[in-house]
Design an enzyme around this catalytic site. Structure first.
Site, mmCIF file in Angstrom:
data_model
loop_
_atom_site.group_PDB
_atom_site.id
_atom_site.type_symbol
_atom_site.label_atom_id
_atom_site.label_comp_id
_atom_site.label_asym_id
_atom_site.label_seq_id
_atom_site.Cartn_x
_atom_site.Cartn_y
_atom_site.Cartn_z
ATOM 1 N N TYR A 104 -67.273 44.110 23.133
ATOM 2 C CA TYR A 104 -68.009 46.075 22.948
ATOM 3 C C TYR A 104 -66.664 46.754 22.184
ATOM 4 O O TYR A 104 -65.722 46.855 22.974
ATOM 5 C CB TYR A 104 -68.122 46.389 24.698
ATOM 6 C CG TYR A 104 -69.205 44.995 25.244
ATOM 7 C CD1 TYR A 104 -69.997 44.438 24.546
ATOM 8 C CD2 TYR A 104 -69.023 44.905 26.524
ATOM 9 C CE1 TYR A 104 -70.982 43.640 24.934
ATOM 10 C CE2 TYR A 104 -70.008 44.603 27.006
ATOM 11 C CZ TYR A 104 -71.073 44.309 25.605
ATOM 12 O OH TYR A 104 -71.780 43.197 27.098
ATOM 13 N N ARG A 139 -82.707 49.187 27.830
ATOM 14 C CA ARG A 139 -82.663 49.905 26.877
ATOM 15 C C ARG A 139 -83.018 51.136 27.155
ATOM 16 O O ARG A 139 -83.164 52.404 26.329
ATOM 17 C CB ARG A 139 -82.632 49.316 25.427
ATOM 18 C CG ARG A 139 -82.497 48.304 25.870
ATOM 19 C CD ARG A 139 -82.618 46.633 24.089
ATOM 20 N NE ARG A 139 -81.507 45.476 24.549
ATOM 21 C CZ ARG A 139 -80.551 45.356 24.017
ATOM 22 N NH1 ARG A 139 -79.575 45.597 24.426
ATOM 23 N NH2 ARG A 139 -80.346 43.887 24.488
#
Length: 335
Positions: free
Chosen positions: A55, A209
């Site tokens: 990330y 999402r």
């Protein structure tokens, strides 16, 4: 906050997926905003924080380490290796899946340094590198446990068969994969395998999402670096068909007395006591909304209607594009 088992640990029933603070959905928020979200989660009773070497190519672990190091005894820390950013000869950082023992060892050492901690509570293999037997990768991870660098092991986006092979080498405390009303693949086999083996199931992208927050109406407005641009469900044709699900979904949330986001997370909490959702957000307001799902009660009739309304048959498009589908090992429904 309600508590659930997470491998050998006890944590909040809803954890925080930290990815959004550094990665995947376009320009990340400022470091100051990321700090506010992390500390607000801790203050609200969240005790599971989920990050990864990938990330932000290390930026997310760096943020989590800097902000939370003073509170290390108050939460359970999960991170992932086996997929990381690697700088090429041209100076460009690219995502690389590498499950070789030497790569896993290096990923873990790098993560410990960025996280400013002596031990990672649960360390996942972010993706199974299919060029390396799962037993070999997990064997390398088990040595990290022996060395005291990691307390427990996990896997991400793998099938029930792969989970069982890995578990035979070393107990797998948690398995993480996408699971929500609109992505039901874990129901094929992995949820049952987790129950059999005593492995906690961690559901990422529990609000689809952003779609099940009733917050994604114009896919053309996505940032150029937003990963949803590569996901079939957000292509204009599929997205238009999926939008037709929202009016009925909003009505079900209204009946439940909660927001659309809370309904999606509450559904997961009702499905199985072995499931921990880890929604992510860049907003303190949305964080508090998400955590409110723990107090939502859904009766059997509403659950039945909800599952009939949003499921694998009513959603248009695959969850991943061709490349991402090739990289995961999860069971899939027939096209």
């Amino acid at each position: 906050m309600q508590q659930r088992r997470f491998g050998p640990f006890t944590v909040s029933a809803i954890g925080l997926g930290c990815m959004n603070l550094s990665h995947a959905y376009g320009t990340p928020p400022s470091a100051e905003q990321g700090e506010r979200v992390l500390l607000s989660a801790l203050d609200a009773g969240v005790t599971l924080f989920d990050t990864a070497s990938l990330y932000g190519f290390g930026a997310n672990e760096t943020l989590v380490g800097r902000v939370l190091k003073a509170h290390r005894g108050r939460f359970t820390l999960a991170s992932k290796g086996g997929m990381a950013g690697v700088t090429g000869d041209d100076g460009v950082v690219r995502r690389v899946i590498d499950g070789r023992p030497e790569a896993i060892r290096k990923n873990c050492e790098d993560s410990l340094r960025r996280l400013q901690t002596d031990v990672i509570d649960l360390y996942y293999l972010h993706r199974w590198d299919k060029k390396v037997p799962i037993e070999e990768s997990v064997g390398a991870m088990s040595r990290l446990v022996e060395q005291g660098k990691v307390r427990a092991l996990g896997l991400s986006e793998v099938s029930a068969a792969t989970l069982r092979k890995a578990h035979a080498v070393h107990p797998i405390g948690a398995l993480q994969t996408e699971y929500s009303l609109w992505t039901r693949n874990p129901e094929i086999a992995v949820l049952e395998a987790c129950r059999e083996l005593g492995t906690t199931f961690v559901a990422f992208s529990p609000v689809a999402r952003g779609f099940l927050c009733d917050a994604v109406h114009d896919v053309m407005a996505f940032d150029a670096k937003d990963i949803r641009r590569s996901m079939p469900r957000f292509e204009p044709g599929h997205h238009a068909r999926n939008l037709a699900l929202l009016p009925g979904y909003r009505q079900l949330a209204k009946e439940a007395g909660c927001t659309p986001a809370q309904l999606a997370i509450a559904w997961l909490l009702h499905k199985d006591g072995n499931i921990i959702p880890i929604p992510g957000t860049t907003s303190v307001e949305h964080l508090r909304e998400d955590l409110g799902a723990a107090d939502v009660k859904l009766d059997a009739s509403l659950l039945q209607r909800l599952e009939a309304h949003v499921n694998q048959q009513t959603v248009s498009g695959h969850r991943y594009g061709a490349q991402a589908r090739a990289e995961v090992d999860t069971e899939d429904y027939a096209a």
